[in-house]
Design an enzyme around this catalytic site. Structure first.
Site, mmCIF file in Angstrom:
data_model
loop_
_atom_site.group_PDB
_atom_site.id
_atom_site.type_symbol
_atom_site.label_atom_id
_atom_site.label_comp_id
_atom_site.label_asym_id
_atom_site.label_seq_id
_atom_site.Cartn_x
_atom_site.Cartn_y
_atom_site.Cartn_z
ATOM 1 C CD GLU A 1 -20.118 0.112 11.723
ATOM 2 O OE1 GLU A 1 -19.319 0.310 10.791
ATOM 3 O OE2 GLU A 1 -20.620 -0.988 11.953
ATOM 4 C CE1 TYR B 1 -22.407 -7.321 9.049
ATOM 5 C CE2 TYR B 1 -21.505 -5.461 10.265
ATOM 6 C CZ TYR B 1 -22.492 -6.011 9.468
ATOM 7 O OH TYR B 1 -23.577 -5.265 9.106
ATOM 8 C CD GLU C 1 -24.922 -2.297 10.473
ATOM 9 O OE1 GLU C 1 -23.947 -2.873 9.945
ATOM 10 O OE2 GLU C 1 -25.149 -1.086 10.349
HETATM 11 C C1 BDP Z 1 -21.443 -2.107 8.664
HETATM 12 C C2 BDP Z 1 -22.025 -0.820 8.134
HETATM 13 C C3 BDP Z 1 -22.955 -1.064 6.938
HETATM 14 C C4 BDP Z 1 -22.269 -1.980 5.955
HETATM 15 C C5 BDP Z 1 -21.945 -3.292 6.638
HETATM 16 C C6 BDP Z 1 -21.271 -4.278 5.677
HETATM 17 O O1 BDP Z 1 -22.737 -0.143 9.149
HETATM 18 O O2 BDP Z 1 -23.287 0.163 6.338
HETATM 19 O O3 BDP Z 1 -23.026 -2.187 4.787
HETATM 20 O O4 BDP Z 1 -21.037 -3.012 7.672
HETATM 21 O O5 BDP Z 1 -20.081 -4.151 5.487
HETATM 22 O O6 BDP Z 1 -20.333 -1.887 9.437
HETATM 23 O O7 BDP Z 1 -21.953 -5.107 5.094
#
Ligand code: BDP
Length: 647
Positions: free
Chosen positions: A452, A505, A541
């Site tokens: 990122e 997310y 992720e």
């Molecule tokens: C992502 C990152 C990671 C974070 C995660 C989060 O790559 O390192 O821990 O978000 O916020 O964007 O949990």
């Protein structure tokens, strides 16, 4: 990219060309292994320790603490190695300490190592965060910039100078992060005396894990003969039933040496042999290295024994080094990731090197427990978010068939000044070290150069183009990626990667609490990225925080039910898209982990499907069910049609 699938004779020529590229790096970083010619002495355990709490953190250098015993410079405390120092004591200033800390230990060196001038004695540090300087008996022997990767120095001549002296090893380690380090950070001094005490400063970081520091991996002394195997590179392939192992051995200490290379199967039977510094070993009826859950006999490893003989007129030298070798290929098409020419779907996790008390310190019980959990879960892969993991972990992956996306510490590159020349030069050097260390692991199938980054910034284009080209030149046998967030405006660099890895997310950082947005937003994410680049995509992720034991129905954020619901909603879309061009899904995160203190974190990041103590939350069972179902669909094993319960 990567090995063109079926090109007959061209393929062999191409592989030789590739092979020269993988050998570009001039010195090796072979993992220290014992053999009939090599000994290893671990220096783990209790070391003396002193943090330099002087205002400019420079007292240790000004007063040359390395010249005498550390205990004579001032008060020392006990510190275990390997471990982060942060959580070991009750001292809050040490938990959040920024600056130089000093470690020291006296070692008894076996007298035969000293007596035998034909023996090299090497001091090796598995990793220390982040800048390290090393002295032996007050003489500087090496320094190293960056955590997560090993460094070493030959100290034989130094300890031979006065064999009556004990060998005193001093290591100073500084965890300060600047705009040019990896990861980057910056120090901010607060000068308003109405608000802050004298000398107050903070370390700003742009990544989401606790900035643990100290000596994180083993410190070793090991020996080799004066003429020795410095490096080995293997590239593997197969044609029909014949496995091909292209190898190259580099020798140091003599202009000429005789080399014999033998490949042995699991029963120690010789299956191929060769001589000379490079060549190809042909293995009839090869057992390929297959990922866990993709084959009934996964993770098959051969042993490649390299035996060197040399003479310098006065003495004869023999060196033996044995490397585990898995024979497999990796290819990428516009919609698939192929291992041994079969489609591979990543169903796995993102991890951290993190646990209580030891922080990022290497810990065998934790590692073996994590592998048991991965296998229980039916995970076939992980990404080394956000930095290279210990070599022993990659060896476990080779042994168990867990596929690895190997990431460098390029995390939190958010400031435009971190795209400058000195940052890039360091980033390239880190990739050199990483590829040099990990190139021979069958489990490593892709390099990740960053997580990122602020890739919407104009300099990111040149930066990532250079970085990705460089990585491909170092190792043309593996695809290269960098990890982006779902915003496809942040795509400078994406044209150069082989696989698009996207983190998102939805219903967490975007539209918090609105689970209903996931299907539409996730679908658009995939369609946008694929539409623009026509490259396979990994959901690298996704996830949600859940405080273990917190329940709510209907689901609300931070409850176990909400985490489950997010996962299920993602899975519905993934199930549609994996039939097209989505080639994998990696949950964020395997386990809860520590972060900096802040208003969005309640004692760390709680997106683990396991707690930090490695106990399952409800989401772990959802994922277990899914991963075994995916394995049954995408693996090729008739007897795995049953739900497994043997772990
Ligand atoms: C992502 C990152 C990671 C974070 C995660 C989060 O790559 O390192 O821990 O978000 O916020 O964007 O949990």
């Amino acid at each position: 990219m990567v090995i063109p699938a079926r090109l007959g004779a061209f393929r062999v020529l191409w592989l030789f060309a590739v092979f020269e590229a993988v050998c570009l790096l001039d010195t090796g970083m072979l993992f220290p292994r014992e053999s009939s010619s090599r000994e290893v002495k671990e220096l783990n355990g209790r070391w003396d320790f002193r943090a330099d709490k002087s205002p400019n953190r420079n007292q240790g250098f000004d007063k040359a603490w390395y010249k005498i015993r550390l205990a004579e410079t001032g008060p020392v405390i006990d510190m275990p190695v390997p471990a982060s120092y942060n959580d070991i004591t009750q001292d809050p200033t040490l938990r959040d300490f920024i600056g130089w800390v000093w470690y020291e230990r006296e070692v008894v060196v076996p007298s035969r190592w000293i007596a035998d001038e034909g023996t090299r004695v090497v001091l090796r540090v598995g990793s220390a965060h982040y800048y390290s300087v090393v002295w032996v008996n007050g003489v500087k022997v090496t320094e190293h910039n960056g955590g997560h990767l090993p460094f070493e120095a030959e100290i034989g001549s130094l300890i031979r100078k006065d064999p009556t002296q004990p060998c005193r090893i001093t290591i100073a380690v500084n965890n300060t992060l600047t705009l040019d380090t990896l990861p980057p950070g910056n120090i901010q001094h607060m000068d308003d005396r109405t608000k802050y005490p004298d000398g107050f400063f903070v370390q700003n970081i742009y990544f989401d894990f606790f900035n643990y520091a100290g000596i994180h991996r083993s410190v070793l002394l090991y020996t080799t003969p004066k003429v020795y195997v410095d490096d080995i590179t293997v590239v593997t392939d197969f044609l029909d039933n014949t496995g091909l192992v292209y190898y190259k051995v580099s020798v140091q200490g003599a202009a000429t040496a005789t080399l014999n290379v033998t490949l042995m199967d699991k029963n120690a039977r010789c299956v191929a042999s060769s001589s000379g510094p490079s060549g190809v070993l042909k293995v009839v009826d090869v057992n390929l290295w297959w990922p866990y859950l993709m084959h009934e006999n996964p993770a098959y490893l051969y042993s490649m024994e390299v035996r060197l003989m040399a003479t310098d007129g006065r003495s004869t030298y023999e060196d033996v080094y044995t490397l585990p070798v898995g024979i497999r290929t990796v290819n990428v098409t516009s919609t698939q990731f192929l291992i041994n020419n079969k489609p591979f779907y990543f169903h796995g996790v993102n991890k951290h090197e993190d646990s209580d008390i030891r922080g990022k310190g290497f810990d065998w019980p934790l590692i073996v427990k994590d592998f048991n959990l991965l296998k229980w879960l039916g995970a076939n892969s992980f990404r080394t978010s956000h930095y290279p993991y210990a070599e022993e972990i990659l060896q476990m992956c080779d042994r168990h068939g867990i596929v690895v996306i190997d990431e460098c510490p390029g995390v939190g590159i958010k400031d435009i000044r971190s795209f400058g020349n000195s940052s890039l030069t360091h980033h390239l050097a880190v990739m050199d070290e990483l590829v040099s260390r990990d190139k021979n692991h069958a489990s490593v199938v892709m390099w990740s150069v960053a997580n990122e980054p602020a890739a919407e910034m104009p300099p990111a284009d040149f930066y990532f183009k250079t970085l990705i080209k460089h990585t491909k030149a170092l190792d043309p046998t593996r695809p290269v990626t960098f990890i982006t967030d779902s915003n496809y405006a942040r795509d400078r660099g994406a044209p150069y990667v082989d696989v698009i890895c996207v983190n998102s997310y939805f219903s967490w950082y975007h539209d918090p609490g609105h689970l209903e947005v996931i299907p539409i937003q996730l679908k658009s994410q995939f369609e946008n990225w694929y539409g623009k680049y026509q490259k396979p995509i990994i959901q690298s992720e996704y996830g949600a925080d859940a405080v273990a034991g917190l329940h709510s129905d209907p689901p609300v954020m931070f409850s176990e039910e909400y985490q489950k619901a997010v996962l299920q909603s993602y899975h519905n879309v993934l199930d549609q898209k994996r039939k097209q061009y989505v080639i994998g899904e990696l949950i964020w995160n395997f386990a809860d982990f520590m972060t900096v203190q802040g208003i969005t974190r309640v004692v760390g990041n709680k997106k683990g499907i396991f707690t930090r103590e490695r106990q399952p939350k409800a989401a772990a069972f959802i994922l277990k069910e899914r991963y075994w179902r995916l394995a049954n669909e995408t693996g090729r094993l008739p007897f795995w049609t049953k739900y497994p319960c043997s772990f």
